[in-house]
Design a protein around this motif. Sequence first.
Motif, PDB file in Angstrom:
ATOM      1  N   MET A  75      36.572  13.224  22.019  1.00 22.15           N
ATOM      2  CA  MET A  75      35.740  14.300  22.518  1.00 22.15           C
ATOM      3  C   MET A  75      34.232  13.790  22.577  1.00 22.15           C
ATOM      4  N   THR A  76      33.947  13.290  23.850  1.00 22.23           N
ATOM      5  CA  THR A  76      32.591  12.916  24.030  1.00 22.23           C
ATOM      6  C   THR A  76      32.068  13.498  25.361  1.00 22.23           C
ATOM      7  N   GLY A  77      30.924  13.404  25.366  1.00 25.42           N
ATOM      8  CA  GLY A  77      30.163  13.802  26.902  1.00 25.42           C
ATOM      9  C   GLY A  77      29.446  12.663  27.300  1.00 25.42           C
ATOM     10  N   GLY A  78      28.406  13.110  28.201  1.00 20.76           N
ATOM     11  CA  GLY A  78      27.599  12.129  29.070  1.00 20.76           C
ATOM     12  C   GLY A  78      26.562  11.594  27.864  1.00 20.76           C
ATOM     13  N   ASN A  79      26.674  12.038  26.796  1.00 18.48           N
ATOM     14  CA  ASN A  79      25.407  11.549  25.765  1.00 18.48           C
ATOM     15  C   ASN A  79      26.598  10.886  24.617  1.00 18.48           C
ATOM     16  N   GLY A  80      27.514  10.457  24.856  1.00 11.42           N
ATOM     17  CA  GLY A  80      28.619  10.181  24.009  1.00 11.42           C
ATOM     18  C   GLY A  80      28.199   8.867  23.502  1.00 11.42           C
ATOM     19  N   ASP A  81      27.284   8.077  23.550  1.00 11.61           N
ATOM     20  CA  ASP A  81      26.715   6.958  23.012  1.00 11.61           C
ATOM     21  C   ASP A  81      25.609   7.378  22.095  1.00 11.61           C
ATOM     22  N   ARG A  82      25.016   8.702  22.239  1.00 14.58           N
ATOM     23  CA  ARG A  82      24.360   9.121  21.043  1.00 14.58           C
ATOM     24  C   ARG A  82      25.040   9.938  19.972  1.00 14.58           C
ATOM     25  N   LEU A  83      25.966  10.778  20.445  1.00 15.61           N
ATOM     26  CA  LEU A  83      26.758  11.699  19.568  1.00 15.61           C
ATOM     27  C   LEU A  83      28.226  11.398  20.104  1.00 15.61           C
ATOM     28  N   LYS A  84      29.088  11.375  19.123  1.00 11.34           N
ATOM     29  CA  LYS A  84      30.657  11.463  19.332  1.00 11.34           C
ATOM     30  C   LYS A  84      31.045  12.698  18.436  1.00 11.34           C
ATOM     31  N   ILE A  85      31.792  13.495  18.896  1.00 14.73           N
ATOM     32  CA  ILE A  85      32.518  14.609  18.277  1.00 14.73           C
ATOM     33  C   ILE A  85      34.039  14.164  18.162  1.00 14.73           C
ATOM     34  N   GLU A  86      34.691  14.196  17.010  1.00  7.41           N
ATOM     35  CA  GLU A  86      36.058  13.770  17.103  1.00  7.41           C
ATOM     36  C   GLU A  86      36.624  15.000  16.385  1.00  7.41           C
ATOM     37  N   LEU A  87      37.894  15.300  16.687  1.00  7.18           N
ATOM     38  CA  LEU A  87      38.533  16.465  15.888  1.00  7.18           C
ATOM     39  C   LEU A  87      39.227  15.439  14.554  1.00  7.18           C
ATOM     40  N   ASP A  88      38.921  15.964  13.465  1.00  3.16           N
ATOM     41  CA  ASP A  88      39.186  15.029  12.373  1.00  3.16           C
ATOM     42  C   ASP A  88      40.221  15.731  11.519  1.00  3.16           C
ATOM     43  N   GLY A  89      40.599  16.892  11.875  1.00  3.11           N
ATOM     44  CA  GLY A  89      41.734  17.601  11.319  1.00  3.11           C
ATOM     45  C   GLY A  89      41.987  18.863  11.539  1.00  3.11           C
ATOM     46  N   ARG A  90      43.141  19.369  11.506  1.00  5.99           N
ATOM     47  CA  ARG A  90      43.578  20.965  12.277  1.00  5.99           C
ATOM     48  C   ARG A  90      44.540  21.382  11.475  1.00  5.99           C
ATOM     49  N   SER A  91      44.319  22.787  11.295  1.00  8.66           N
ATOM     50  CA  SER A  91      45.330  23.603  10.590  1.00  8.66           C
ATOM     51  C   SER A  91      45.535  24.731  11.328  1.00  8.66           C
ATOM     52  N   PRO A  92      46.467  26.038  11.172  1.00  9.63           N
ATOM     53  CA  PRO A  92      46.367  26.774  12.087  1.00  9.63           C
ATOM     54  C   PRO A  92      45.192  27.721  12.101  1.00  9.63           C
ATOM     55  N   GLY A  93      44.488  27.632  11.124  1.00  4.60           N
ATOM     56  CA  GLY A  93      43.246  28.616  11.054  1.00  4.60           C
ATOM     57  C   GLY A  93      42.039  27.883  10.874  1.00  4.60           C
ATOM     58  N   GLU A  94      41.982  26.617  10.838  1.00  8.09           N
ATOM     59  CA  GLU A  94      40.860  25.749  10.987  1.00  8.09           C
ATOM     60  C   GLU A  94      41.007  24.421  11.664  1.00  8.09           C
ATOM     61  N   ALA A  95      40.067  23.853  11.996  1.00  5.80           N
ATOM     62  CA  ALA A  95      39.670  22.660  12.782  1.00  5.80           C
ATOM     63  C   ALA A  95      38.361  21.926  12.031  1.00  5.80           C
ATOM     64  N   THR A  96      38.542  20.763  11.930  1.00  9.03           N
ATOM     65  CA  THR A  96      37.545  19.798  11.447  1.00  9.03           C
ATOM     66  C   THR A  96      36.710  18.774  12.207  1.00  9.03           C
ATOM     67  N   LEU A  97      35.575  19.043  12.612  1.00 13.80           N
ATOM     68  CA  LEU A  97      34.998  18.229  13.670  1.00 13.80           C
ATOM     69  C   LEU A  97      34.206  17.093  13.028  1.00 13.80           C
ATOM     70  N   ARG A  98      34.200  15.933  13.257  1.00 19.59           N
ATOM     71  CA  ARG A  98      33.477  14.850  12.645  1.00 19.59           C
ATOM     72  C   ARG A  98      32.714  14.443  13.669  1.00 19.59           C
ATOM     73  N   LEU A  99      31.224  14.411  13.328  1.00 18.07           N
ATOM     74  CA  LEU A  99      30.005  14.235  14.256  1.00 18.07           C
ATOM     75  C   LEU A  99      29.658  12.743  13.686  1.00 18.07           C
ATOM     76  N   VAL A 100      29.266  12.009  14.687  1.00 17.88           N
ATOM     77  CA  VAL A 100      28.772  10.523  14.554  1.00 17.88           C
ATOM     78  C   VAL A 100      27.593  10.332  15.449  1.00 17.88           C
ATOM     79  N   GLY A 101      26.567   9.968  14.606  1.00 17.10           N
ATOM     80  CA  GLY A 101      25.440   9.682  15.794  1.00 17.10           C
ATOM     81  C   GLY A 101      24.051  10.699  15.525  1.00 17.10           C
ATOM     82  N   GLU A 102      23.352  11.091  16.544  1.00 20.35           N
ATOM     83  CA  GLU A 102      22.137  11.807  16.315  1.00 20.35           C
ATOM     84  C   GLU A 102      22.483  13.385  17.000  1.00 20.35           C
ATOM     85  N   LEU A 103      21.965  14.395  16.249  1.00 21.54           N
ATOM     86  CA  LEU A 103      22.204  15.833  16.717  1.00 21.54           C
ATOM     87  C   LEU A 103      20.845  15.995  17.009  1.00 21.54           C
TER      88      LEU A 103
END
Length: 107
Positions: free
Chosen positions: A1-29
Amino acid sequence: MTGGNGDRLKIELDGRSPGEATLRLVGELDLVTAPMLRDELTRHQARGRRTVLDLSEVGFLDSTGLVLLMEAAREPGHTIALRRGLSPSVARLFQVTRTEDLFDWVD
């Protein structure tokens, strides 16, 4: 999951369960990349699950990113939590702004 600024911030789905999702952010927010995270959080909010954000690989967080996180934490009907283990510069921002207690933290 990245967008037009994917070189500055990457958002990755790092885990999922029925009631929860973990997003790992890499870069600059910041002013430029915050809309990417806002869009991703909106998608998870629509699914009605708690979102855990792993910011351990975020090397820079500015006030725009912090405000986005604070707004998301207060969003009715959606729960976010932050994973412990922040980078030193990001941890320092939370300490200096005294915003640590506004968030749920998970290990």
